[in-house]
Design an enzyme around this catalytic site. Structure first.
Site, PDB file in Angstrom:
ATOM      1  N   ALA A 158     -10.785  17.574  78.399  1.00 36.89           N
ATOM      2  CA  ALA A 158     -11.326  16.911  77.211  1.00 36.89           C
ATOM      3  C   ALA A 158     -10.285  16.936  76.100  1.00 36.89           C
ATOM      4  CB  ALA A 158     -12.606  17.607  76.759  1.00 36.89           C
ATOM      5  N   LYS A 159     -10.063  15.786  75.495  1.00 37.95           N
ATOM      6  CA  LYS A 159      -9.168  15.725  74.331  1.00 37.95           C
ATOM      7  C   LYS A 159     -10.040  16.035  73.111  1.00 37.95           C
ATOM      8  CE  LYS A 159      -5.356  12.882  72.585  1.00 37.95           C
ATOM      9  NZ  LYS A 159      -4.276  13.825  72.927  1.00 37.95           N
ATOM     10  N   ALA A 160     -10.359  17.311  72.994  1.00 37.46           N
ATOM     11  CA  ALA A 160     -11.310  17.780  71.987  1.00 37.46           C
ATOM     12  C   ALA A 160     -10.584  18.433  70.824  1.00 37.46           C
ATOM     13  CB  ALA A 160     -12.287  18.766  72.615  1.00 37.46           C
ATOM     14  N   TYR A 164      -7.195  21.907  70.152  1.00 35.62           N
ATOM     15  CA  TYR A 164      -5.895  21.769  69.503  1.00 35.62           C
ATOM     16  C   TYR A 164      -5.570  22.900  68.537  1.00 35.62           C
ATOM     17  CZ  TYR A 164      -4.763  17.560  71.926  1.00 35.62           C
ATOM     18  OH  TYR A 164      -4.426  16.683  72.933  1.00 35.62           O
TER      19      TYR A 164
END
Length: 310
Positions: A158-160, A164
């Site tokens: 998931a690019k959540a 980051y």
């Protein structure tokens, strides 16, 4: 580098002036990282601005939201048109595009599925992420002391937003030690990726890249680089890469929407190959940029031409 303002941001279905695109301080995503996002580029071409990988980026956007249990109240096709319209209304020729879905204000509970989902599309003009000379000269990087998360702790696919925080630690450590970027290892000590880029290692004529199981994001530009390399006749091996391979590699390069295709000239102050961009990296770069800027035909169907849609 400050974000250069554009005229409009697409916010929950309508274009609003940049300075009016605001949220309340009780927004759940501000407190807990409950958001998903994408990074997309549009390139100037002879046919006007062209968005690279619009559909696959938005498909990953919806995949990330599904993993995070964030309901996006728009169809993928609606967001495609919203991205095109935002680029068009902001009169961009080339730009960076940031779709973002996040949980709004309703509760501070960690099970926050009662919160409304807000969706925004931000576009602005942006240069080379790793520096103006990085594409040709390459960058100096270090192996970070921060590891990528294990797959049973976070969801690396998931690019959540919350994921980051890890990337910020990697990027800050690299900057504090005089490097442009950091390379993270996975929980088992194998090479994973940069703070915001996938990585490729050229060794004895073959190209290696970490598998998704090494907590590496399924990058769209990563896929394009693999496609081009295979078309050129190179063998691309998706397998675990030991750290020491970075020190004996002939070439190493990053890929990503922001980084595009950027050579790495040294790792931990050890030169990669001859300490400059290598021939395989150069060849993949040149073909990639020729396609995305319209110098060569888009034979893979990667581009969406803004002025020819709608």
């Amino acid at each position: 580098m400050p974000i250069p303002k554009s005229d409009f941001i697409w916010f929950d279905g309508r274009l609003v002036p940049w300075d009016d695109a605001n949220v309340h301080v009780t927004t759940h995503a501000l407190h807990y990282g409950s958001s998903v996002f994408e990074g997309i580029r549009a390139y100037p071409t002879p046919r006007g601005p062209a968005i690279l990988g619009l559909k696959p980026h938005l498909q990953r956007f919806f995949d990330s939201a599904k993993i995070m249990r964030i309901h996006i109240p728009f169809r993928l096709e609606e967001l495609e048109q919203a991205v095109i319209e935002t680029v068009r209304r902001n009169r961009h020729q080339g730009c960076y595009i940031r779709p973002l879905a996040f949980r709004g204000s309703e509760t501070f509970s960690l099970n926050a599925r009662v919160c409304p989902t807000h969706v925004v599309i931000i576009t602005f003009e942006w240069g080379r992420y790793l520096g103006a000379e990085a594409i040709e000269k390459g960058v100096d990087v270090m192996v970070s002391s921060w590891r990528r998360m294990a797959t049973d702790t976070f969801a690396p696919m998931a690019k959540a937003g919350g994921n980051y925080v890890n990337s910020q630690f990697i990027a800050m450590e690299a900057a504090d030690n005089g490097f442009v970027e950091g390379i993270a290892l996975d929980v088992n000590g194998f090479v994973s990726e940069g703070s915001g880029e996938n990585i490729f290692v050229v060794y004895r004529g073959e190209i290696f890249t970490p598998p998704v199981s090494a907590s590496a994001l399924m990058g769209i530009t990563r896929h394009y680089a693999i496609t081009l390399a295979q078309e050129m006749g190179y063998r691309v091996r998706e397998e675990n890469i030991p750290r020491e391979m970075l020190y004996v590699a002939d070439e190493i390069f990053f890929t990503g929407t922001a980084a595009e295709i950027t050579p790495i000239r040294s790792v931990d102050r050890i030169p990669v190959g001859h300490g400059e961009r290598g021939p395989i990296t150069r060849r993949i770069q040149e073909e990639f940029f020729a396609i995305v800027t319209g110098e060569k035909p888009d034979r893979f169907g990667w581009l969406t031409f803004v002025n020819e849609e709608g």
